[in-house]
Design a protein around this motif. Structure first.
Motif, mmCIF file in Angstrom:
data_model
loop_
_atom_site.group_PDB
_atom_site.id
_atom_site.type_symbol
_atom_site.label_atom_id
_atom_site.label_comp_id
_atom_site.label_asym_id
_atom_site.label_seq_id
_atom_site.Cartn_x
_atom_site.Cartn_y
_atom_site.Cartn_z
ATOM 1 N N LEU A 215 4.532 0.785 -10.981
ATOM 2 C CA LEU A 215 3.071 1.246 -11.025
ATOM 3 C C LEU A 215 2.393 0.489 -11.722
ATOM 4 O O LEU A 215 1.192 -0.216 -11.369
ATOM 5 N N GLY A 216 2.607 0.420 -13.047
ATOM 6 C CA GLY A 216 1.992 -0.365 -13.907
ATOM 7 C C GLY A 216 2.081 -2.198 -13.622
ATOM 8 O O GLY A 216 0.848 -2.535 -13.858
ATOM 9 N N TRP A 217 2.914 -2.574 -13.277
ATOM 10 C CA TRP A 217 3.013 -3.746 -12.689
ATOM 11 C C TRP A 217 2.102 -3.977 -11.397
ATOM 12 O O TRP A 217 1.475 -5.065 -11.154
ATOM 13 N N GLY B 273 0.764 -1.299 -0.024
ATOM 14 C CA GLY B 273 -0.027 -0.120 0.101
ATOM 15 C C GLY B 273 0.915 1.137 0.098
ATOM 16 O O GLY B 273 0.572 2.106 -0.885
ATOM 17 N N GLN B 274 1.974 1.292 0.795
ATOM 18 C CA GLN B 274 2.841 2.610 0.917
ATOM 19 C C GLN B 274 3.782 2.551 -0.324
ATOM 20 O O GLN B 274 3.980 3.303 -0.903
ATOM 21 N N SER C 172 -6.121 -2.573 -6.313
ATOM 22 C CA SER C 172 -7.047 -3.404 -7.091
ATOM 23 C C SER C 172 -6.722 -3.503 -8.482
ATOM 24 O O SER C 172 -6.272 -2.439 -9.184
ATOM 25 N N ARG C 173 -6.814 -4.823 -9.136
ATOM 26 C CA ARG C 173 -6.156 -5.078 -10.360
ATOM 27 C C ARG C 173 -6.960 -4.241 -11.415
ATOM 28 O O ARG C 173 -8.217 -4.171 -11.432
ATOM 29 N N ARG D 80 -6.181 -1.785 -17.812
ATOM 30 C CA ARG D 80 -6.097 -0.518 -18.604
ATOM 31 C C ARG D 80 -5.405 0.329 -17.883
ATOM 32 O O ARG D 80 -4.573 1.197 -18.532
ATOM 33 N N LYS D 81 -5.481 0.596 -16.789
ATOM 34 C CA LYS D 81 -4.564 1.653 -15.685
ATOM 35 C C LYS D 81 -2.919 0.965 -15.801
ATOM 36 O O LYS D 81 -2.158 1.871 -16.047
ATOM 37 N N ALA D 82 -2.883 -0.142 -15.683
ATOM 38 C CA ALA D 82 -1.433 -0.752 -16.021
ATOM 39 C C ALA D 82 -0.852 -0.457 -17.128
ATOM 40 O O ALA D 82 0.350 0.050 -17.713
#
Length: 539
Positions: free
Chosen positions: A372-374, A351-352, A383-384, A387-389
């Motif tokens: 961050l994509g990973w 989380g951190q 949460s998975r 699209r953001k990845a």
């Protein structure tokens, strides 16, 4: 008494007073109390003007902080309001009190004191401890600048340059910098030099910039020393001489310039102009870090992490990474996130990790964007969301990050977070492979073997398998053997390529060796010549 016995004409021998002289002259006396007060004010003002000139290096006077402090304290004791405010602001001969300092500056500014106008304006400009009022600050700076206060002129130029309280205007900035420099203000000379160096508002002129920096350094301004050091260190307007650079950095660091302290740390850490000494490097980084320099805090964090020049301590590394990260240094934010993701020096917490990856990624750090994509791809700490990845991978890939390019290619190949597109998959996989990513090289070879998104080409497939195999990729080695077994023509091509590569490598090594021998011979010859021309050499 208006005169002494001696002044009144009495002659004295031992303890006996002899006959008085008739032609006595009374000592100088004040006609009234107002005249005495005016004399005290003039004396206080004279002391303060000398002190402020020595403090700032204005009026072509060199900086001398000890003398400046003594003069200003003397002026305070003589009743100067502006001197009292300056002592309260800096905690000289009294307890530090910023609000009290501002009230004394305001009191002196109301009677037209240009120094007080400038100092009050500085209190009102945006800052950590200031009560911000940029509009009033600009008005006060203009009034002081009209009274030919050189430091106020420089500060007003700074406001116009960065758009503080006024609309940014480089022509106005140069105008006020030039006024300040003409009056011999050490900071004004340095700021005008920076404009000539970068080409801000004036035509770029490194030689003129160096001349202005040198004049600023001669007056003792720390930034003048630092900038000359940078010119010597990187060969900007001066012939590169890192030893001279270190001398100027040292002079600036002694005046508490944290940038110079950091640069000295880099010089000692990487043997630039001095012998390598990681302990001294860490000591300089520590001094600058304690003054709040985020770059030095980051460097110090890495030294603690690797045990370089100091005892290895991952918890200390996390501490300094956090301090630098809190100041917005994106590299430190990424390093801190990695510490949380791997549990190094701190309890593992994705989380951190995501929190700090996000902060660094938003500032454009490609490594943080890729990580961050990973996190979004695997659902670690968040949460998975494919699209953001893909979005974060894309941003990092466009900056040339080979891992991100590989991930973008995989997303296009699988249709994960984006519409499936084999041609774009090949395009991004090739970009990553060209940067030496062996995973991308293996997959690109497979794409050429299968004709997926590109025309089937066994030669290209063999070439990319070979590149990956040369990096120790076992999968590529086995696939290359299988490919050559199934297609004998690839073996012949492979033999030719290997032979050509071997010949090229050998020739390159021979040329490099020849250059080295030639250079060594020239160096030895020059050393013998120099030694024969002097009686002794001092190391």
């Amino acid at each position: 008494r208006l005169w002494s016995k001696k002044g009144a004409g009495f002659r004295q021998k031992g303890n006996r007073v002899l006959s008085p002289r008739l032609n006595f002259k009374p000592q100088k006396s004040y006609a009234s109390e107002n005249t005495a007060i005016m004399h005290l004010k003039e004396t206080a003002e004279r002391h303060f003007n000398e002190g402020i000139a020595a403090l700032h290096g204005t009026g072509f006077k060199a900086i001398d902080k000890d003398y400046a402090t003594d003069c200003i304290i003397t002026a305070k004791n003589l009743g100067s309001d502006v001197a009292t405010g300056l002592c309260l602001q800096n905690g000289w001969d009294c307890e530090k009190n910023l609000s009290g300092a501002a009230s004394y500056f305001r009191k002196a500014a109301l009677v037209g004191n240009s120094h007080a106008m400038y100092l009050l304006a500085v209190c009102l400009l945006p800052g950590i401890e200031n009560v911000e009022s940029p509009g009033e600050a600009i008005q006060l700076l203009r009034m002081a600048a009209e009274k030919k206060h050189s430091r106020a002129q420089c500060e007003l130029g700074h406001c116009y340059r960065h758009g503080i309280g006024v609309e940014a205007n480089m022509k106005q900035a140069i105008f006020y910098y030039r006024l300040s420099a003409t009056s011999g203000d050490s900071r004004g000379l340095c700021c005008l030099g920076a404009c000539y160096h970068i080409g801000l508002g004036v035509e770029k002129n490194p030689k003129k910039a160096v001349d202005l920096y040198m004049r600023s350094a001669e007056l003792g301004h720390p930034s003048g020393h630092y900038n000359i050091g940078c010119c010597y260190n990187y060969g900007l307007g001066l012939k590169m001489d890192r030893r001279k650079a270190v001398r100027f950095f040292m002079a600036s660091a002694k005046a508490q310039n944290k940038c110079a302290m950091r640069q000295l740390g880099i010089c000692y850490q990487y043997a630039e102009g001095v012998r390598k000494n990681t302990k001294r490097a860490s000591a300089w980084f520590m001094r600058a870090a304690l003054l709040g320099d985020s770059d030095s805090q980051w460097h110090l964090g890495w030294n603690f992490k690797l045990g370089r020049g100091c005892k290895r301590s991952r918890s200390s590394a996390v501490k300094w990474f956090r301090l630098a990260a809190d100041q917005g240094k994106k590299e430190a934010q990424w390093d801190l996130a990695c510490c949380y993701a791997l549990g190094e020096g701190v309890e593992k917490c994705f989380g951190q990790a995501v929190h700090w990856f996000q902060k660094s990624a938003e500032q454009g750090c490609s490594y943080a964007q890729c990580d961050l994509g990973w996190c979004y791809s695997t659902g670690k700490g968040v949460s998975r969301d494919y699209r953001k990845a893909f979005g974060w991978y894309q941003l990092a890939a466009e900056q040339g990050n080979s891992v991100a390019q590989y991930e973008v290619a995989r997303c296009y190949r699988r249709g994960q977070g984006v519409e499936k597109n084999s041609k774009l998959a090949v395009r991004w996989m090739r970009k990553s492979a060209k940067q030496g990513n062996r995973g991308a090289q293996v997959i690109l070879a497979d794409l050429y073997t299968n004709g997926e998104g590109v025309r089937r080409d066994l030669k290209q497939a063999a070439m990319w398998h070979r590149k990956a195999a040369n990096q120790g990729e076992k999968k590529a080695q086995s696939k290359l053997v299988e490919l050559m077994r199934m297609h004998p023509q690839i073996r012949r091509l492979s033999d030719n390529v290997d032979t050509n590569e071997t010949l090229t490598t050998s020739c390159t090594k021979l040329e490099t060796l020849s250059d080295f021998v030639h250079g060594a011979a020239s160096w030895i010859s020059s050393m013998l010549t120099s030694l024969s021309s002097v009686d002794s050499v001092v190391v």
